[in-house]
Design a protein around this motif. Structure first.
Motif, mmCIF file in Angstrom:
data_model
loop_
_atom_site.group_PDB
_atom_site.id
_atom_site.type_symbol
_atom_site.label_atom_id
_atom_site.label_comp_id
_atom_site.label_asym_id
_atom_site.label_seq_id
_atom_site.Cartn_x
_atom_site.Cartn_y
_atom_site.Cartn_z
ATOM 1 N N GLY A 52 9.942 -25.875 -0.722
ATOM 2 C CA GLY A 52 8.583 -25.412 -0.965
ATOM 3 C C GLY A 52 8.431 -24.637 -2.266
ATOM 4 N N HIS A 53 9.522 -24.356 -2.949
ATOM 5 C CA HIS A 53 9.466 -23.671 -4.235
ATOM 6 C C HIS A 53 9.796 -24.653 -5.348
ATOM 7 N N ARG A 54 9.267 -24.385 -6.535
ATOM 8 C CA ARG A 54 9.426 -25.320 -7.650
ATOM 9 C C ARG A 54 9.984 -24.605 -8.868
ATOM 10 N N ASN A 55 10.822 -25.325 -9.600
ATOM 11 C CA ASN A 55 11.409 -24.843 -10.853
ATOM 12 C C ASN A 55 11.315 -25.992 -11.851
ATOM 13 N N ASP A 56 10.554 -25.799 -12.927
ATOM 14 C CA ASP A 56 10.435 -26.821 -13.961
ATOM 15 C C ASP A 56 11.268 -26.416 -15.165
ATOM 16 N N ILE A 57 12.014 -27.365 -15.685
ATOM 17 C CA ILE A 57 12.807 -27.160 -16.887
ATOM 18 C C ILE A 57 12.181 -28.044 -17.956
ATOM 19 N N ILE A 58 11.656 -27.416 -18.989
ATOM 20 C CA ILE A 58 10.948 -28.149 -20.035
ATOM 21 C C ILE A 58 11.458 -27.667 -21.388
ATOM 22 N N THR A 59 11.613 -28.604 -22.305
ATOM 23 C CA THR A 59 12.018 -28.262 -23.658
ATOM 24 C C THR A 59 11.299 -29.181 -24.632
ATOM 25 N N ALA A 60 11.102 -28.706 -25.849
ATOM 26 C CA ALA A 60 10.491 -29.538 -26.883
ATOM 27 C C ALA A 60 11.514 -30.473 -27.516
ATOM 28 N N ASP A 61 12.804 -30.255 -27.262
ATOM 29 C CA ASP A 61 13.859 -31.120 -27.792
ATOM 30 C C ASP A 61 14.020 -32.306 -26.850
ATOM 31 N N THR A 62 13.415 -33.433 -27.190
ATOM 32 C CA THR A 62 13.388 -34.581 -26.296
ATOM 33 C C THR A 62 14.641 -35.451 -26.373
ATOM 34 N N ARG A 63 15.581 -35.079 -27.214
ATOM 35 C CA ARG A 63 16.880 -35.756 -27.278
ATOM 36 C C ARG A 63 16.755 -37.289 -27.284
ATOM 37 N N PRO A 64 16.155 -37.894 -28.313
ATOM 38 C CA PRO A 64 16.043 -39.361 -28.348
ATOM 39 C C PRO A 64 17.425 -39.998 -28.202
ATOM 40 N N THR A 65 17.585 -40.824 -27.194
ATOM 41 C CA THR A 65 18.898 -41.352 -26.831
ATOM 42 C C THR A 65 18.803 -42.845 -26.539
ATOM 43 N N ARG A 66 19.801 -43.581 -27.023
ATOM 44 C CA ARG A 66 19.985 -44.979 -26.627
ATOM 45 C C ARG A 66 21.119 -44.978 -25.622
ATOM 46 N N SER A 67 20.820 -45.433 -24.423
ATOM 47 C CA SER A 67 21.790 -45.358 -23.341
ATOM 48 C C SER A 67 21.860 -46.682 -22.593
ATOM 49 N N ALA A 68 23.071 -47.131 -22.321
ATOM 50 C CA ALA A 68 23.272 -48.360 -21.552
ATOM 51 C C ALA A 68 23.147 -48.048 -20.068
ATOM 52 N N LEU A 69 22.207 -48.736 -19.404
ATOM 53 C CA LEU A 69 21.969 -48.571 -17.977
ATOM 54 C C LEU A 69 21.959 -49.937 -17.313
ATOM 55 N N VAL A 70 22.108 -49.952 -16.010
ATOM 56 C CA VAL A 70 22.040 -51.203 -15.256
ATOM 57 C C VAL A 70 20.621 -51.340 -14.705
ATOM 58 N N TYR A 71 19.991 -52.442 -15.043
ATOM 59 C CA TYR A 71 18.633 -52.738 -14.610
ATOM 60 C C TYR A 71 18.665 -53.179 -13.147
ATOM 61 N N LEU A 72 17.856 -52.520 -12.313
ATOM 62 C CA LEU A 72 17.843 -52.839 -10.890
ATOM 63 C C LEU A 72 16.629 -53.679 -10.482
ATOM 64 N N GLY A 73 15.771 -54.019 -11.441
ATOM 65 C CA GLY A 73 14.701 -54.968 -11.191
ATOM 66 C C GLY A 73 13.544 -54.491 -10.348
ATOM 67 N N GLU A 74 13.381 -53.196 -10.173
ATOM 68 C CA GLU A 74 12.290 -52.675 -9.341
ATOM 69 C C GLU A 74 11.376 -51.782 -10.170
ATOM 70 N N THR A 75 10.087 -51.829 -9.866
ATOM 71 C CA THR A 75 9.117 -50.909 -10.465
ATOM 72 C C THR A 75 8.284 -50.307 -9.342
ATOM 73 N N ARG A 76 7.691 -49.179 -9.645
ATOM 74 C CA ARG A 76 6.773 -48.547 -8.707
ATOM 75 C C ARG A 76 5.819 -47.666 -9.511
ATOM 76 N N PRO A 77 4.670 -47.332 -8.919
ATOM 77 C CA PRO A 77 3.748 -46.434 -9.614
ATOM 78 C C PRO A 77 4.408 -45.063 -9.815
ATOM 79 N N LEU A 78 4.045 -44.405 -10.877
ATOM 80 C CA LEU A 78 4.522 -43.052 -11.140
ATOM 81 C C LEU A 78 3.992 -42.131 -10.039
ATOM 82 N N SER A 79 4.852 -41.283 -9.498
ATOM 83 C CA SER A 79 4.416 -40.389 -8.420
ATOM 84 C C SER A 79 3.399 -39.381 -8.952
ATOM 85 N N ALA A 80 2.572 -38.871 -8.072
ATOM 86 C CA ALA A 80 1.548 -37.895 -8.470
ATOM 87 C C ALA A 80 2.185 -36.646 -9.067
ATOM 88 N N THR A 81 3.299 -36.201 -8.497
ATOM 89 C CA THR A 81 3.971 -35.000 -8.985
ATOM 90 C C THR A 81 4.547 -35.222 -10.378
#
Length: 191
Positions: A52-81
């Motif tokens: 029930g408590h929230r902690n947000d960690i936010i920074t202006a340093d967005t660390r642009p990164t190219r990263s190899a990931l495995v595509y799982l083939g699923e999409t969904r709408p962005l959650s409201a939160t």
């Protein structure tokens, strides 16, 4: 649109207007892992945050990164939160709320043992679906927005601004060959 055509448009700068922040080139995206960014900021989490408590960690340093990931083939709408978190981030740090509208859905990827749902620019999703199959390694061009901790659960928020697959890595390697020497590296990293 084919990945080769998309890459050519990137070279011409047509799509740079839609990137998360003003940039003259895709060269700012450095090879790395999303896990390394998460590990670097893990100390900002509250281990004993009650439900029930929230902690947000936010920074202006967005660390642009190219990263190899495995595509799982699923999409969904962005959650409201997550959508509300991104609204605040784009308003406070980017000062470009129009770019926020580019992110309405998230795509599921695996990064080692982790499964991540990553908000992805809407215009990229059809090309990603066409170029990648479930289980393929995809290099994502991601920026880190922060982390949202709700009680004991943490959601790491990265956004995807572009991607490369085996079908487009040669074109991306040509793009990166034009980067300043300190930033010139191959597009795809090992999984």
């Amino acid at each position: 649109m084919t990945s080769t055509l998309r890459s050519c448009l990137l070279v011409l700068g047509v799509l740079n207007a839609h990137s998360l922040s003003a940039q003259s080139s895709w060269c700012v995206y450095r090879p790395g892992t999303l896990r390394a960014i998460m590990d670097e900021h893990r100390s900002s989490l509250k281990d004993d945050l009650p439900a029930g408590h929230r902690n947000d960690i936010i920074t202006a340093d967005t660390r642009p990164t190219r990263s190899a990931l495995v595509y799982l083939g699923e999409t969904r709408p962005l959650s409201a939160t997550d959508s509300a978190f991104m609204d605040g981030f784009f308003y406070r740090f980017i000062r470009d709320t129009a770019s926020r509208a580019l992110f309405r859905r998230e795509v599921r990827f695996a990064a080692g043992p982790d499964t991540l749902w990553l908000p992805t620019q809407e215009g990229l999703i059809p090309d990603l679906d066409a170029e990648a199959h479930t289980g393929d390694t995809v290099t994502v061009f991601a920026r880190w927005l922060g982390a949202r901790q709700d009680g004991p659960q943490t959601v790491w928020l990265f956004v995807i601004n572009e991607f490369a697959t085996s079908a487009s890595h040669a074109a991306w390697d040509r793009v990166f060959a034009e980067c300043p020497p300190s930033k010139s590296v191959r597009c795809l990293t090992s999984a």
